[in-house]
Design an enzyme around this catalytic site. Sequence first.
Site, mmCIF file in Angstrom:
data_model
loop_
_atom_site.group_PDB
_atom_site.id
_atom_site.type_symbol
_atom_site.label_atom_id
_atom_site.label_comp_id
_atom_site.label_asym_id
_atom_site.label_seq_id
_atom_site.Cartn_x
_atom_site.Cartn_y
_atom_site.Cartn_z
ATOM 1 N N LYS A 1 9.413 -1.733 6.288
ATOM 2 C CA LYS A 1 8.916 -2.318 5.041
ATOM 3 C C LYS A 1 10.012 -2.231 4.001
ATOM 4 O O LYS A 1 10.554 -1.148 3.730
ATOM 5 C CB LYS A 1 7.662 -1.587 4.549
ATOM 6 C CG LYS A 1 7.100 -2.152 3.255
ATOM 7 C CD LYS A 1 5.824 -1.443 2.796
ATOM 8 C CE LYS A 1 4.631 -1.868 3.598
ATOM 9 N NZ LYS A 1 3.341 -1.384 3.010
ATOM 10 N N ALA B 1 4.863 -10.157 7.777
ATOM 11 C CA ALA B 1 3.936 -10.202 6.642
ATOM 12 C C ALA B 1 4.754 -10.065 5.371
ATOM 13 O O ALA B 1 5.837 -9.471 5.364
ATOM 14 C CB ALA B 1 2.893 -9.095 6.726
ATOM 15 N N SER C 1 3.749 -9.555 -2.721
ATOM 16 C CA SER C 1 4.556 -9.672 -3.941
ATOM 17 C C SER C 1 5.442 -8.461 -4.161
ATOM 18 O O SER C 1 6.449 -8.548 -4.863
ATOM 19 C CB SER C 1 3.633 -9.860 -5.144
ATOM 20 O OG SER C 1 2.705 -8.797 -5.232
ATOM 21 N N ILE C 2 5.098 -7.310 -3.561
ATOM 22 C CA ILE C 2 5.901 -6.100 -3.728
ATOM 23 C C ILE C 2 6.901 -5.927 -2.599
ATOM 24 O O ILE C 2 8.061 -5.556 -2.828
ATOM 25 C CB ILE C 2 4.995 -4.853 -3.796
ATOM 26 C CG1 ILE C 2 4.025 -4.967 -4.973
ATOM 27 C CG2 ILE C 2 5.829 -3.580 -3.921
ATOM 28 C CD1 ILE C 2 4.682 -5.031 -6.327
ATOM 29 N N ALA C 3 6.488 -6.175 -1.361
ATOM 30 C CA ALA C 3 7.356 -5.902 -0.215
ATOM 31 C C ALA C 3 7.026 -6.840 0.933
ATOM 32 O O ALA C 3 6.015 -7.550 0.909
ATOM 33 C CB ALA C 3 7.199 -4.451 0.233
ATOM 34 N N GLN C 4 7.902 -6.850 1.939
ATOM 35 C CA GLN C 4 7.622 -7.562 3.176
ATOM 36 C C GLN C 4 7.989 -6.664 4.340
ATOM 37 O O GLN C 4 8.723 -5.676 4.179
ATOM 38 C CB GLN C 4 8.395 -8.875 3.245
ATOM 39 C CG GLN C 4 9.909 -8.762 3.272
ATOM 40 C CD GLN C 4 10.567 -10.142 3.191
ATOM 41 O OE1 GLN C 4 10.248 -10.951 2.317
ATOM 42 N NE2 GLN C 4 11.475 -10.413 4.113
ATOM 43 N N VAL C 5 7.453 -6.988 5.539
ATOM 44 C CA VAL C 5 7.651 -6.104 6.685
ATOM 45 C C VAL C 5 8.238 -6.872 7.862
ATOM 46 O O VAL C 5 7.964 -8.053 8.070
ATOM 47 C CB VAL C 5 6.324 -5.429 7.102
ATOM 48 C CG1 VAL C 5 5.813 -4.518 5.994
ATOM 49 C CG2 VAL C 5 5.260 -6.450 7.453
ATOM 50 N N ASP D 1 -7.994 1.041 0.560
ATOM 51 C CA ASP D 1 -8.196 -0.330 1.038
ATOM 52 C C ASP D 1 -8.402 -0.327 2.555
ATOM 53 O O ASP D 1 -7.619 -0.925 3.303
ATOM 54 C CB ASP D 1 -6.984 -1.190 0.658
ATOM 55 C CG ASP D 1 -7.277 -2.683 0.778
ATOM 56 O OD1 ASP D 1 -8.462 -3.051 0.832
ATOM 57 O OD2 ASP D 1 -6.311 -3.477 0.802
#
Length: 537
Positions: free
Chosen positions: A152, A131, A134-138, A286
């Site tokens: 992450k 995944a 815009s801030i991070a990916q994992v 969320d």
Amino acid sequence: MADPTPVDGPEAAALKESERFAQILVLFGRHGLKGVSARLGLGPDRDEPLDSARPEAVVALLTDIGPVAVKFGQILAMRSDLLAPEWIAALYKLQDRVPPLPFETTRPLIEDAIGGPIESFFSRFDEKAIAAGSIAQVHAATLLDGRDVIVKVRRPGIERIVDADLRILRRLARIAERRIPEIARLKPDELLRYFAESLDREMDLGAEARASNAIGAFLKDIGVRTARFDWELSGRRVNIQERLRGIPASDLEAARRSHLDLTALASTYAQAVLRMIVINGQFHADPHPGNVFFLDDGMLGLIDFGAVGTLLPKRREELVRLGLAIASQDTSGVVDILMLWAGDPDVDRFRLEEALAELIDRFSNVLLEQIDLSDIFQRVFALLREFHLTLPPDLALVLRTLLTAEGFVRRIDPQFDIARELAPLAKALMRERTRPARLRSEAGKLLAALGRAALSTPSLIGQIEKVARTGLITVSIAPKDLKRLRGDTRGSRTNPQLYPAALAICAAIVFSSEPLLAALLALLSVVLAIADWLRQR
């Protein structure tokens, strides 16, 4: 959305704010929003009204500006108290998904953060991201001890991008507040300030780990688990968390095939959300189905604590007061809270009370399990927009969370009984409000108030001496309150309940010096209250 990575090269560091500002103005024109930029004083004069701006064009503009604008649009999508339904629907389409960075780019970032080669800590590391935002990916990985984890990693240079675009967006917001009354009501600069604080927390991946740990400890007794983190390897730029195993709550068909007790899981989920908000004060902001798992051990799992809301004790007290006012059909009390939250604007209070009374009456005879929270919220939001009342950002986040939760439990169990969830919560709330630590805290506040009163005694005695000497008492009344007293406000009328309340207060004041007079005043207060009650029957 376009990958923000290209603007993160060496040339981005040299990009001046004025150049970036010019780029954004070009985007206004590209999406047919030159009229808006003209109203901001940033382009040639145009007669185009502000309401001619199409929601779809604004969404496209935010997407092209980049990740900061997209995330701000997602915050605006929560604000049904500010924006009409067509705007909310358009903003909800904004997706914070971008192509993942190649592993060659992220590998040195991860190794720098964990302090050594990946092979020194992981027996397996999937180079393909599962995944990306815009801030991070994992990435999925396995530690040397065999534990399956999620890694992450924050995108390189994202802090510089966020800082630059936030400055420009706040500059535009301040201009809009000065020049465009329709936008000034939305308080865009205040929204952006709150958004900046939220974004800073989201960029701190260590903060996500701390929030997950704290909220998990609070929820464990009701059957909810959060991921455990590897604290030695986790920090602001990278975090390593346990990979929870189970069925994603977004796959309800798989859950039904596994014969899970979905009604019980829906109850656990509802209890978790309500308890986080009302009792804990820190909550997962969320909790959509993608962040919920039905775990193999029968528990409920919550992941991704990048978005976390906080309610201070004072705000939770206000929510309790609002709930009590609604339950007792005290429309005046409901208006008091809404006006407090909106900053006490000058509105037609009588008409607002009538509208709220009609809304409360609409649902007063409906069984709790038949109440549709989304319907109630939409009607309340429409009232707020009509009377130009705004909610504080933290409460807007609470309402978005509640709507997300309500929609989810209705999907799991269409006959979901909210009354069943409120009863144990009310008991827990009473225990929380009467626990010894809280009572000691309240006693401390009382002593502090008495101390302040003692310190102000000389000034108070001076005021009393002045009254005794001159025979005059200075009274200050705000202009709008004076209008209300005069009955100048349209539709205003005297509240008959005011007289017995005023007499009761007078009785309490003179009781120590004139007990007989106090008794007569109290008796008259009771007589008037009974007369008002008989009149209403």
